[in-house]
Design an enzyme around this catalytic site. Structure first.
Site, PDB file in Angstrom:
ATOM      1  N   CYS A 219      25.580  28.764 -54.333  1.00 36.56           N
ATOM      2  CA  CYS A 219      24.873  30.057 -54.365  1.00 36.56           C
ATOM      3  C   CYS A 219      25.291  30.835 -55.607  1.00 36.56           C
ATOM      4  CB  CYS A 219      25.161  30.857 -53.105  1.00 36.56           C
ATOM      5  SG  CYS A 219      24.579  30.074 -51.589  1.00 36.56           S
TER       6      CYS A 219
ATOM      7  N   ARG B 154      21.911  32.338 -57.283  1.00 33.07           N
ATOM      8  CA  ARG B 154      20.529  31.983 -56.961  1.00 33.07           C
ATOM      9  C   ARG B 154      20.070  32.664 -55.679  1.00 33.07           C
ATOM     10  NH1 ARG B 154      20.285  28.809 -52.615  1.00 33.07           N
ATOM     11  NH2 ARG B 154      22.125  27.586 -52.061  1.00 33.07           N
TER      12      ARG B 154
ATOM     13  N   HIS C  77      18.561  38.947 -50.314  1.00 28.37           N
ATOM     14  CA  HIS C  77      17.831  39.016 -49.045  1.00 28.37           C
ATOM     15  C   HIS C  77      18.666  39.559 -47.890  1.00 28.37           C
ATOM     16  CE1 HIS C  77      19.521  34.872 -49.436  1.00 28.37           C
ATOM     17  NE2 HIS C  77      19.915  35.111 -48.200  1.00 28.37           N
ATOM     18  N   ILE C  78      17.948  40.150 -46.957  1.00 33.50           N
ATOM     19  CA  ILE C  78      18.507  40.610 -45.690  1.00 33.50           C
ATOM     20  C   ILE C  78      17.823  39.810 -44.589  1.00 33.50           C
ATOM     21  CG2 ILE C  78      18.769  42.552 -44.105  1.00 33.50           C
ATOM     22  CD1 ILE C  78      18.632  44.390 -46.584  1.00 33.50           C
ATOM     23  N   TYR C  79      18.594  39.096 -43.790  1.00 33.77           N
ATOM     24  CA  TYR C  79      18.018  38.302 -42.697  1.00 33.77           C
ATOM     25  C   TYR C  79      17.447  39.205 -41.608  1.00 33.77           C
ATOM     26  CZ  TYR C  79      19.617  33.790 -44.412  1.00 33.77           C
ATOM     27  OH  TYR C  79      19.779  32.642 -45.160  1.00 33.77           O
TER      28      TYR C  79
ATOM     29  N   ALA D   4      23.075  32.279 -40.753  1.00 28.70           N
ATOM     30  CA  ALA D   4      22.034  31.249 -40.787  1.00 28.70           C
ATOM     31  C   ALA D   4      22.511  30.073 -41.612  1.00 28.70           C
ATOM     32  CB  ALA D   4      20.758  31.825 -41.381  1.00 28.70           C
TER      33      ALA D   4
END
Length: 282
Positions: free
Chosen positions: A157, A183, A224-226, A281
């Site tokens: 990442c 990324r 991002h936010i899950y 996740a």
């Protein structure tokens, strides 16, 4: 409010208000119950942290600095890809029965490469150039090695660091800056964790090379936010904030490979309560 809190709150609001939802799209990550893990995401988030002004640990909640440092030493100093060399369990989901995460992270930093000056791994090359070619524009590392991706249990990442040396107009001492390229970044679970890790790395390299520490620039392609993190983020960014903590690093350590977790402290660290049981996740 610390600068790091301000950056984090602004970034989260921007993602929630202006981001793109992946709900219903073809995504790879899943929750432990097997359902797809969707996100709200922003492309190309860039955050700047002036480490000469403060250490960027969030005060909205506690960042586990000792575990952060243990992991960055695992990757950059031990150059390990085995979780048995790590004190936390954050990599357990990606390890095989022997503890290996494959040819990822520390493995890549340990690979020796042929340079004009001789055989060196990527960390050795960075330190060599910082000491001998400080104004080089080629001081960088890369963990995203395509030929080895099929043997990595998780694609990197945070995959690249680029180092750049500057000098203040009123001082002769050189200043070490760095760009962390990522990324993908899970904003709740990993954002400040990564920021703190690579801030510590810059402090370490600056000290062993005789520099002052400057800026960390964090470039995130997919921030991002899950979906299951959204209510947690909304509560988190409404919390009270405090002044930034004071970063202490053992000034006697001059060899990069001699640093230990005990050589670092966050002093006067006021923070909000811990966020418990964050779903991850995979």
């Amino acid at each position: 409010m610390s600068l790091a809190d301000n950056i984090f709150i602004s970034m989260c609001k921007d993602i929630l208000d202006n981001g793109t939802s992946t709900e219903g799209e073809k995504v790879r990550p899943k929750w432990e119950d097997g359902t797809f893990a969707y996100t709200i995401k922003k492309f190309g988030v860039v955050n700047r942290y002036d480490l000469s002004k403060e250490f960027p640990a969030l005060t909205l909640r506690r960042t586990a600095i000792k575990s952060c440092i243990d992991e960055i030493l695992w990757i950059w100093q031990k150059k390990s890809n085995n979780i048995n060399d790590l004190n936390s369990h954050i990599w357990d989901s990606w390890a095989d029965e022997d503890g290996s995460i494959g040819k990822a992270y520390g493995y890549q930093l340990a690979v020796k490469h042929q340079y004009k000056e001789g055989m060196m791994d990527q960390v050795e090359r960075v330190i060599y150039d910082l000491k001998n070619n400080p104004y080089s524009r080629r001081i960088m590392t890369n963990l995203y090695v395509h030929q080895d991706l099929h043997e990595m249990n998780l694609y990197p990442c945070a995959y690249s660091m680029t180092f750049n040396v500057t000098k203040k107009s009123d001082s002769e001492k050189l200043v070490l800056n760095g760009i962390l390229n990522q990324r993908s970044n899970d904003i709740l679970a990993a954002n400040n964790w990564n920021v703190c890790q690579y801030s510590v790395l810059l402090h370490m390299l600056a000290q062993v090379c005789g520099y002052e520490v400057g800026e960390l620039v964090h470039v995130i392609a997919d921030a991002h936010i899950y979906d299951r993190h959204i209510p947690v983020i909304k509560e988190l960014i409404e919390r009270p904030t405090f002044e930034a903590p004071t970063f202490w690093m053992n000034p006697d350590v001059k060899d990069f490979y001699q640093f230990k977790v005990e050589d670092f402290e966050l002093r006067n660290y006021q923070h909000g309560p811990k966020v418990e049981n964050i779903p991850v996740a995979v």
